[in-house]
Every structure is written in C-alpha cells, then in structure tokens.
Design an enzyme around this catalytic site. Structure first.
Site, PDB file in Angstrom:
ATOM      1  N   ASN A   7       0.817  -1.223   0.000  1.00 15.44           N
ATOM      2  CA  ASN A   7       0.000   0.000   0.000  1.00 15.44           C
ATOM      3  C   ASN A   7       0.847   1.267   0.000  1.00 15.44           C
ATOM      4  OD1 ASN A   7      -2.816  -0.289  -0.204  1.00 15.44           O
ATOM      5  ND2 ASN A   7      -2.932  -1.172   1.849  1.00 15.44           N
ATOM      6  N   PHE A  43      -1.730  -8.296   4.418  1.00 16.72           N
ATOM      7  CA  PHE A  43      -0.366  -7.801   4.645  1.00 16.72           C
ATOM      8  C   PHE A  43      -0.121  -6.478   3.926  1.00 16.72           C
ATOM      9  CE2 PHE A  43      -0.320 -12.469   3.632  1.00 16.72           C
ATOM     10  CZ  PHE A  43      -0.687 -12.863   4.899  1.00 16.72           C
ATOM     11  N   CYS A  44      -1.165  -5.639   3.874  1.00 15.63           N
ATOM     12  CA  CYS A  44      -1.081  -4.314   3.232  1.00 15.63           C
ATOM     13  C   CYS A  44      -0.684  -4.420   1.765  1.00 15.63           C
ATOM     14  CB  CYS A  44      -0.107  -3.398   3.976  1.00 15.63           C
ATOM     15  SG  CYS A  44      -0.584  -3.051   5.672  1.00 15.63           S
ATOM     16  N   ASN A  45      -1.032  -5.531   1.132  1.00 14.24           N
ATOM     17  CA  ASN A  45      -0.714  -5.737  -0.279  1.00 14.24           C
ATOM     18  C   ASN A  45      -1.996  -6.130  -1.008  1.00 14.24           C
ATOM     19  OD1 ASN A  45       0.335  -6.552  -2.801  1.00 14.24           O
ATOM     20  ND2 ASN A  45       2.266  -7.152  -1.854  1.00 14.24           N
TER      21      ASN A  45
END
Length: 819
Positions: free
Chosen positions: A134, A429-431
């Site tokens: 992100n 995982f902020c992806n």
C-alpha cells in the site's frame, strides 16, 4: 531432522559460518527458549541479544550530540552518520559516486519522498506491479493529483525459446490492467508525451507470496522500454525511472545496484536486524535526485533563509537536501551493529538457511490430505519448489480447506496458533493487489466485501464463501528446523481431519475428540436440570456477585453489565487489555439502591447511588445523553477510583438505550455492534450466558488427561471461570447445544446458540494474583471448534413480558425444548 538434512543439509544452519544455528540460538536468542515460535520475520525480524548488548555498550560509553553543529561531539556524531551511509551503500553494492543514502523514518517515508517530489506532469505515467505494498500504491495519489496516469501491471516471465541465446536472458512481458486518470483531456490526446518523466515501481520480493521479481526489469525499463512495454499504452513513453521497494527482499537478497541501477530503492532497518525501528533509507541515484522537486525546507535542509522576505538557499548535497530536521543519530549509530551481524553470516548464507526452511514447510503443506483424500492447503505463489531457482524468498502464504472444500478462516488459524505459542501473520499484509490476484477476488468481490463492512484488520476472514486474506509464515536468520516442524505439527493436529465422528451434535476432531465411554455415566443416572446459581456482572469485565433470586427486565438480569470502563479517548477497556479488572468486585443492594465496588488496589470501597427501573435501568447520577455524571465532583470521585483500580486513566459510563446505537455502532467498538432493539446493555452478544456443570466436568476430565500427556497438572475449573449468568446442573454434558427454547420457573428464554470463547477465559485470579495461560481454550479448541468458533456455553434471550414482574430463583427447574 535426518529427513530434513538429507535434502537441505548443505543449506541449513550456517555450516561454514562463524556460528552454527544452534550456537546462535543459545547465545543470542535465549529469550525464545520460553516456548515462543516467532514466524513473522516478513513483518519484523528479531534483534539479537548480543547486538543489543553492543548497542547499549556504545550508547553508554560515548556522548552523542545533534549533528547540526560544529562542536567536537557533533562532528563526531556526523562522522558516525557518514560511516553508516557508507555501510548502507555497500550493502546494496552502490557506488557513492552514483548513489546517495537519505535516512528516513522508514520505507514508507522514503516512498512518500519519491511520490511528493517526483516531477509529475500531465504526460507522466506511474506504472506499478500488482504485487506492491500500500505504501507504494499511495504514490498513485501524487501522480493522479498532478494529472498523470496510473496503471497496475502483471509481469510474466517466460523461459528461453528454442534458438534464443541463453545470454539474452528470460523473456519478460508487461501486461497492463485498466489505466487510471483524473485528467480527461489526456484521454483525448494519447500522443502528447514530450519529455515527461515516468516512474515504474516493483518490489524486489512480494511481501504477500515471497516471490522474487527479476531485477532485469530495471535495465529493460530504463534502456529498452519500448520493447518491454510493447502492447501497452506506455510503449511510446520515454525517460523511465525505476523504483524498487526492497523493504522485504533486502534481508536475504539486497538488489545489486551496480548491476541493476534503479533510480530509487527504499528499505527499513528493522526488517534486516530487528532494531532500530522507525528508521529507514532512500537510496537515490544522484542524477535522478536532481530531477526531484522539493517544496518544504527545514533546519536541516536549508543553507540560509530570511524570515521577513521570500528568500531561501537550500543545501545542495542530496542527503542534506532531503533529510528534514535532525537525523535519528542514535538509531543510525545502532545500525552499524546490525550490519556487523549480517556481514558475519553473509546474506547468501542467510538466504540458503531461511529458504531451506520455507521450502520444507511448503512441501509438507502441499502433501497434506484429509481423511477423505481432499487437499488441506492452497499455497500462493509457490508453483516452483526448486530451492536452487532463487525465485522465492523465505515466506509461505496459504489458506486451509476443510474436508468438504470450504475454507478455514485465517483468523481461526491465527487464534489457534497463538494458543500453541506460534506467532504468525494473517490478512492481506497491506498488499491489496497481490491479495486480490492470488485469492482470485474480482472488483465486484472486493467492493461487495467493503459494503459488507470488511476493512483491514477486522474479523471478516471469509465472505460469500471466499477468503478475504491468507495466512503467512516467514523465516529469519535465527529461525530453526524445530520451529518449522512445530508449525507443521500444529497444522496437522488442528486442521487435518481423519474420518470425523459426531459427538453431541457437533462434528469434532483431534486427540481429545471423545472420552472413553466408560468415563461417562449413563443418561438415566442424571437428575433433571435445575438452576444452580445466578451471577450479575454490573460492570463489564469486572467480577460479579451471586444471588439466590433476582429480578428480570427488558435487558435481562436487572443492572447486568449496565456499566463499563472506558478510556479517555473512548475505547472500551476489558480484561483482554487489563487483566487486573478481574480484581474489581461489585455488589448491588436493591433496597438501598447502591452499587458498591471494591478492589485490592484501593483502600476504600466505592459507593454509587443508582435508581432501579426494570424497563429502563439508569442512574440518577448519569446524564442519559452524554453518558456523564451531572455532579462533576461525583464524576471525578468515581473516575479517580477506577483510575487507581486499573492503573490507567479511565471513566465509568452507563448504558443508555437512547444513545447506545448512535455512539457505539458509529465508533465500531469491538464486540459492541448491536441493534437497538436487542436490549443487551454492554454485553457482547446476548443477555445471558448459561453454563452446564456437567459440561464443565467433562472439560475438566479432558484437561486432566491432557495434563498427564504433558506431565503437568492443569487447573481444575469452576463454572464461574467462564463468567456465566446462569449455571445449571443435571443432564448430559453439552445437552444445552441442542436446546431451542427453555423455561426456568415461569420465565421463558430462547437459545441464540453457542458462545464463541476468546482468550479471556485463560485469565485466572488466584488469591488476588492474575495469571494467564493457554488453557482451557487450547483444550476446548481440540473438540469444540465449529466453523472457526470455539463454542462453550449457551447464549440466551429473555422473552420479556412487560405486563408481568418476573424474578428468577436458584433451585428452579429448567425445562428445555430440544431440537
């Protein structure tokens, strides 16, 4: 171990290093001997105890000062910072003639610098791979805001074709997704490219799957962009600059910038060696830095300025131009000890060691089968399990399936892993790009999930039959085979099913699935059900008091969980956060209209005047709209008492039916989302929790058997450990699972199903001492787990009749209506 070493012995354990993995663990990670299995090195690796000893020794032996000065101490500090810059550049094999190292507060801050200073124009393009964090995606806002276009792409790599020279390398194709733009005129004039700068961003290693990107992308984009981007809307664009997010990948394979001269590389030091946190770096090519446009200046970046006219002269060195304010000089001094550690082991040996563990885990997970032959595990980005391919880092990402093909929620995996002492990571995982790509989530799936209330870090792990995230385990340089094996054993014991049995209407599995039949008495030997005890908990998460009889009202037991303790910023405080709340006891005198509260931490008992109203219980002292006391002296007295009792600033608030939905649903406080008409005060799910003595007795037998298996005594539990309102006696264990409705005396109740237990039941209060353990939740998880929930006890709703004044009494007969 022998089987593992046959395949991975040449890679595992630093056979040619200064210390073996056994010596590293025994001398530098003694704190992990307490049973913790840490498997989230992709999130943050662990610092070495020897590393921290050296850091502490240096900080306590030297004097450091602000480097923005000419004093001897400041000059010495500046030299330490300069030496640290050289070490960072050396780690990436970057020449100081070509690159500068800018210290930042982390990789995210480094990416933000690139985004806000990049020379965007309406003819610029920001192209980034789907597998980006992100923090990289956030650059898109700067690009779109300046009229540039943005586009996510997929990278496809094919092997050499027949007749193609091996030296020409693999064929890399860039496949674009939809082009995003906020500049409508640009859509009408696609040929207007000019000399605009364009940015291509990719991670050296995907933090979702662990897949490594081919660094040839750097040279292909910079030197042969037209061919590499052929078939995309960007093929005609010139002047490409390349950004590598190396935050995840540089711990084991840092990009070699002499061979792959990216313009920008970002990293964080805690990903490398655990400490310090809050410190990262931007490595920027000096020629690229000249194109960046910085607006803000600060004490560290200005050479001269005049306060009352528009004049400023900026510093010219790249580091000084970008590093706003004083550098984190103590943290920078500490990184030298981390680099010393990595250099002694070498990154190639670290890669071999950690990847041998991830490959072992992948192969074991891939081979798992349920009793019916169905596969257990779906791995993401792990098609190639050849260790020598260098295609993957030390990360394993997966989801688990039940024998019927439905998904185990990732939160169930995380919850049970935590009970087993295994720390791992779940979610996206902020992806978000990689998450959607590998989980096959369409745009409509993602938007539907958001509309259903799903946000990052919430409990919605499966929506419409699809997982919203995954489970990730990742290894660090100090990870061991024993940890990998313990993780595999945990997966097998908790999620791999042999032919399943049915017990008391619930599908069960695991070694404690069914006790020997001779240990259970016959059904005829049990008396009929009756009410054994009644407990009221006036203040949520605090101890309650038992009575022989008590009035019922619209919200259940009168005054039950009518108050709660709240932090000064509005957060709910419970035993999960503050276990010492179990030491606060309470009692209500209905005749006197007093709530009395006491704690071992407070000398005096607290008295609060209340007013009984069975239809709308509320206090004379509380304002129903703002949830505060009318008398501020009284408010200060009460809140001061609770602040002393739990050791943190807080206030006591009372449930108000007129404001609970507006205040609590809006803030999304955990466990407090409810419909207004449900009338459950501050209870999490229901008005009543019912526990059966026979079910607790059965659990205690299982705990005793488990204790014998592990040669330790496990605490025998009382029904009150589970904080029930009602304890019943008689009947078979878990007979309450099948009840639809029940009658206690003359009062009617409806079963709302089983109570999903959390780690709060693992907190015990022995002689005024709060203790935590993994029991009884671990044992319950072995035989009372249903669709991700660990069920024990039954939730009830009181069927209130406003025309009748009802009381409930100990000893009354309990008459259930079974399914």
């Amino acid at each position: 171990m022998e089987e593992f070493l046959k395949e991975f012995g040449d890679y595992y354990g630093y056979p040619d290093g200064p210390k073996s993995i056994t010596e590293i663990r025994e001398t530098e990670f003694k704190r992990l001997d307490q049973g913790v299995v840490y498997l989230d090195h992709a999130g943050s690796t662990l610092y070495s105890e020897l590393q921290m000893e050296n850091v502490f020794k240096e900080l306590t032996s030297n004097v450091y000062g602000n480097p923005h000065s000419q004093s001897d101490i400041s000059s010495a500090t500046s030299e330490i910072i300069a030496d640290a810059r050289r070490q960072v550049l050396e780690y990436f094999n970057a020449s100081p003639e070509d690159y500068s190292c800018v210290f930042t507060s982390g990789a995210t801050a480094a990416l933000k610098i690139v985004g806000e200073t990049f020379p965007w124009t309406q003819d610029s393009n920001f192209v980034y791979t789907m597998e980006n964090h992100n923090s990289v995606l956030g650059i898109r806002e700067y690009a779109l805001g300046k009229g540039a276009s943005a586009c996510a792409v997929d990278i496809e790599e094919a092997a050499n074709q027949p007749g193609q020279l091996a030296s020409s390398g693999p064929l890399i194709k860039v496949k674009p997704r939809a082009v995003q733009t906020r500049n409508t005129s640009k859509l009408q004039n696609e040929e207007s490219r000019g000399d605009a700068c364009n940015l291509f961003a990719f991670p050296s290693e995907c933090n979702f799957t662990g897949l490594r990107f081919n660094l040839d992308l750097v040279n292909l984009i910079k030197e042969n962009s037209e061919a590499t981007l052929e078939g995309t809307p960007f093929a005609k664009s010139k002047r490409w600059m390349v950004l590598i997010d190396a935050a995840k990948g540089c711990a084991t394979q840092p990009p070699n910038l002499s061979e792959f001269p990216a313009d920008f590389v970002v990293m964080s030091f805690y990903k490398l060696f655990g400490y310090p946190t809050g410190l990262g770096a931007l490595l920027v090519r000096n020629d690229a830095a000249k194109l960046l446009k910085k607006t803000y200046f600060s004490g560290g970046t200005v050479a001269a300025s005049i306060a009352d006219i528009d004049f400023v002269k900026r510093r010219e060195r790249v580091e000084e131009f970008f590093e706003d304010g004083s550098a984190s000089f103590l943290g920078i001094a500490a990184i030298r000890h981390g680099f010393k550690l990595l250099k002694s082991l070498t990154t190639s040996a670290i890669w071999m060691h950690t990847t041998s563990l991830s490959m072992y885990v992948k192969k074991k997970l891939q081979a798992l089968r349920h009793g019916n032959g169905a596969g257990v595990c779906v791995l993401y980005g792990s098609e190639n399990l050849n260790l020598s391919s260098h295609k993957s880092g030390p990360t394993v990402t997966f989801n688990l399936k039940r024998p019927d093909g439905s998904w185990f929620g990732y939160l169930e995996v995380e919850k049970l892993a935590s009970l087993s002492g295994i720390q791992l990571r779940t979610g996206c995982f902020c992806n978000p790009g990689a998450c959607a790509k590998y989980l096959d989530l369409s745009h409509s799936d993602l938007l539907s999930n958001v509309e259903a209330g799903h946000v990052c870090w919430d409990d919605n792990d499966v929506i419409n039959g699809k997982p919203t995230g995954a489970v990730r385990v990742s290894f660090g340089y100090m990870s061991t085979f024993e940890e990998a094996k313990k993780f595999i054993d945990f997966i097998i014991s908790s999620f791999v099913s042999s032919p399943r049995k049915i017990q008391n209407g619930i599908a069960v599995s695991g070694r404690f699935a069914q006790l020997p039949i001779e240990e259970l008495e016959s059904k005829e030997s049990f008396p009929r059900h009756y009410l054994k005890s009644i407990t009221i908990y006036p203040i949520k998460s605090c101890a309650g008091f038992s009575v022989n009889s008590w009035p019922l009202c619209r919200t259940g037991l009168l005054h039950d969980r009518e108050w709660m303790i709240q932090g000064l910023t509005g957060e709910l405080i419970t035993q999960k956060k503050v276990p010492e709340m179990s030491l606060i006891s309470s009692f209500i005198d209905l005749e006197e209209g007093l709530l009395s509260v006491e704690s071992t931490r407070c000398k005096d008992k607290l008295y609060i005047r209340i007013k009984s109203d069975s239809d709308s219980p509320r206090s004379d002292e509380f304002d129903s709209h703002d949830n505060i006391l009318e008398n501020h002296n009284e408010e200060n007295r009460i809140n001061g008492w609770f602040t002393n009792a739990i050791g943190r600033q807080c206030k006591l608030v009372q449930y108000s039916s007129s404001t609970s939905k507006r205040r609590l649903n809006r803030n999304k406080s955990p466990g407090l989302c409810r419909e207004l008409e449900s009338n459950i005060n501050f209870a999490n799910e229901a008005q009543f929790l019912l526990i059966s003595e026979e079910s607790v007795a059965d659990l205690n037998k299982r705990l005793e058997a488990r204790g014998k298996d592990y040669n330790r005594d496990l605490e025998k539990l009382s029904p009150h450990r589970f904080r029930p309102n009602l304890v019943i006696s008689g009947g078979e264990p878990y007979a309450e699972d099948k009840w639809r409705t029940l009658k206690i005396g003359d009062s009617n109740f409806t079963s709302l199903g089983g109570c999903n237990r959390c780690q709060m039941i693992n907190i015990s209060n022995e002689s005024g001492q709060v203790k935590k353990s993994n029991e009884p939740l671990t044992t319950l998880a072995s035989y009372r787990r249903v669709k991700g929930k660990i069920l024990f006890g039954t939730l009830l709703r009181y069927e209130h009749d406003a025309k009748v004044e009802s009381w409930i009494r100990v000893g009354e007969e309990v008459n259930p209506d079974r399914e």
